[in-house]
Motif scaffolding. Structure first.
Motif, short mmCIF file in Angstrom:
data_model
loop_
_atom_site.label_atom_id
_atom_site.label_comp_id
_atom_site.label_asym_id
_atom_site.label_seq_id
_atom_site.Cartn_x
_atom_site.Cartn_y
_atom_site.Cartn_z
N ILE A 1 0.86 -1.20 -0.20
CA ILE A 1 0.00 0.15 0.05
C ILE A 1 0.58 1.27 0.02
O ILE A 1 0.52 2.10 -0.70
N ALA A 2 1.97 1.34 0.83
CA ALA A 2 2.86 2.37 1.04
C ALA A 2 3.41 2.46 -0.64
O ALA A 2 3.71 3.60 -1.11
N ALA A 3 3.91 1.48 -1.33
CA ALA A 3 4.44 1.64 -2.62
C ALA A 3 3.42 2.20 -3.51
O ALA A 3 3.97 3.06 -4.52
N LEU A 4 2.20 1.95 -3.50
CA LEU A 4 1.13 2.37 -4.43
C LEU A 4 0.92 3.84 -4.09
O LEU A 4 0.85 4.71 -5.16
N LYS B 1 -0.65 6.67 -6.53
CA LYS B 1 -1.92 6.15 -6.72
C LYS B 1 -2.70 6.60 -5.53
O LYS B 1 -2.13 6.91 -4.42
N ASN B 2 -4.14 6.45 -5.77
CA ASN B 2 -4.88 7.11 -4.72
C ASN B 2 -5.93 6.17 -4.05
O ASN B 2 -6.79 6.50 -3.58
N ARG B 3 -5.51 5.16 -4.60
CA ARG B 3 -6.68 3.84 -4.10
C ARG B 3 -6.09 2.60 -3.98
O ARG B 3 -5.24 2.36 -5.06
N ALA B 4 -6.81 1.73 -3.29
CA ALA B 4 -6.22 0.24 -3.28
C ALA B 4 -7.24 -0.44 -2.71
O ALA B 4 -8.13 -0.11 -1.87
#
Length: 377
Positions: free
Chosen positions: A233-236, A241-244
């Motif tokens: 998530i931190a990498a996204l 990126k603004n969603r996961a």
């Protein structure tokens, strides 16, 4: 059951387990075992369904515990089977709502121990059907299980179940103990419950504060699965990126994982959206064990409108109403979490998600696929 049959059960229970007998009357230990799919509740329901009178004495009665028995209690009401239920004010843990549900049954007598704050006895006594007076018998369950869902279905509880003729010394002693406690107890009425509710609320708040405080003494760290997901998530986020979407099996700690990520992201405001008020409260409690103490938390559910808190835990049913949704600015929350995100295709969720403009959106689910072709991904 007659005396000769009972003698056989006692011989099998205390002398030789190889003797074949009817297991219903065999002395036994009752416990909850998830691997073997065994629950204390099963024995309790069986005895209720086969008795013509019963007497419960427990320290705690909760709404979840009554929910486990509610269908059987309704059947007993229809059959005019009478029962007595004795609860305790021990640590003010017995829930007012549970007492109110029991008051609805005209075949039940309900009392509570108020004078002895150390009363912690747990026992269940059943008078069983008999073809004649001399065959009259009882079954008793005595041990650690209170009248709560956890104690009857999940917790590692130990209880002894024994059957006896009506003149057995053990049953006589059990009856004496129950009757003495009953005589010392106070009848439960709606007026009594109304007065008790304030005491219960204060005690519950004190327990929660103590629970949160002790967890603050010990830092809770992510497990191996959570640590890996948090890195992803931190990498996204680092990629802009603004969603996961977090996909993980039920019971793997998704709520704690989201709390760990919120703690890392440090948003000024966070919104946690669920589909049930109970889940909102539980999620709030989980977050409070992880996040900094200076961060305020609140509920936005039916009966709660704590919209000015840093982190708000809301039900979608409450949020979707126009007057509630527009109580927040579209950019009010930097971080939004959707629990059980497979529901996000529903119109209510779509309305809420279309309104808010968070910096980061996290969905969590164990089952991302939907039957209506809505693409959760």
């Amino acid at each position: 059951m007659n005396s000769s049959e009972l003698a056989l059960y006692l011989e099998a229970g205390f002398i030789d387990f190889n003797i074949e007998t009817d297991e219903r009357f065999l002395p036994k230990i009752l416990t909850n075992n998830q691997q073997e799919q065994v629950k204390v509740l099963e024995n309790l329901l069986f005895e209720l369904e086969h008795c013509d009178e019963f007497f419960f004495s427990v320290a705690f009665v909760t709404n979840s515990g009554i929910a486990c028995l509610i269908d059987t209690l309704k059947e007993l009401e229809n059959k005019h089977i009478k029962g007595k239920i004795l609860a305790s004010q021990y640590q003010n843990f017995t829930e007012p709502r549970a007492l109110r549900r029991l008051l609805q049954f005209p075949n039940l007598e309900l009392k509570i121990i108020t004078s002895d704050y150390n009363f912690h006895a747990k026992g269940y006594l059943f008078h069983t059907h008999a073809t004649s007076a001399k065959d009259e018998n009882y079954t008793m369950i005595v041990g650690s299980s209170n009248l709560t869902q956890s104690a009857l279905t999940v917790n590692r509880e130990w209880n002894v179940q024994l059957s006896s003729m009506k003149d057995g010394a053990l049953i006589r002693q059990m009856q004496e103990e129950l009757n003495q406690a009953w005589d010392d107890a106070s009848p439960v009425t709606e007026e009594w419950i109304a007065a008790y509710e304030r005491i219960y609320g204060e005690a519950r708040s004190q327990r929660q504060r103590a629970y949160t405080k002790i967890h603050k003494l010990y830092k809770i760290n992510p497990n191996k699965m959570q640590a890996a997901a948090l890195q992803n998530i931190a990498a996204l986020r680092a990629e802009g990126k603004n969603r996961a979407l977090l996909i993980s099996a039920t019971g793997t700690g998704k709520t704690y994982l989201s709390a760990f990520d919120v703690r890392a992201a440090q948003p000024k405001r966070c919104l946690f959206i669920v589909h049930r008020g109970l889940i909102a409260r539980k999620s709030k409690e989980s977050f409070e064990q992880i996040i900094d103490e200076h961060i305020t938390t609140g509920l936005f559910t039916s009966g709660h409108r704590e919209i000015d808190r840093d982190y708000v835990f809301a039900t979608v049913q409450t949020l979707v109403k126009d007057e509630n949704l527009h109580a927040f600015a579209p950019d009010a929350f930097d971080y939004i979490i959707i629990d059980e995100a497979h529901h996000a295709g529903a119109k209510s969720y779509q309305k809420v998600l279309s309104y808010f403009k968070p910096k980061f959106l996290l969905g969590m689910t164990a089952t991302p696929e939907r039957s209506d072709d809505c693409d959760i991904f």
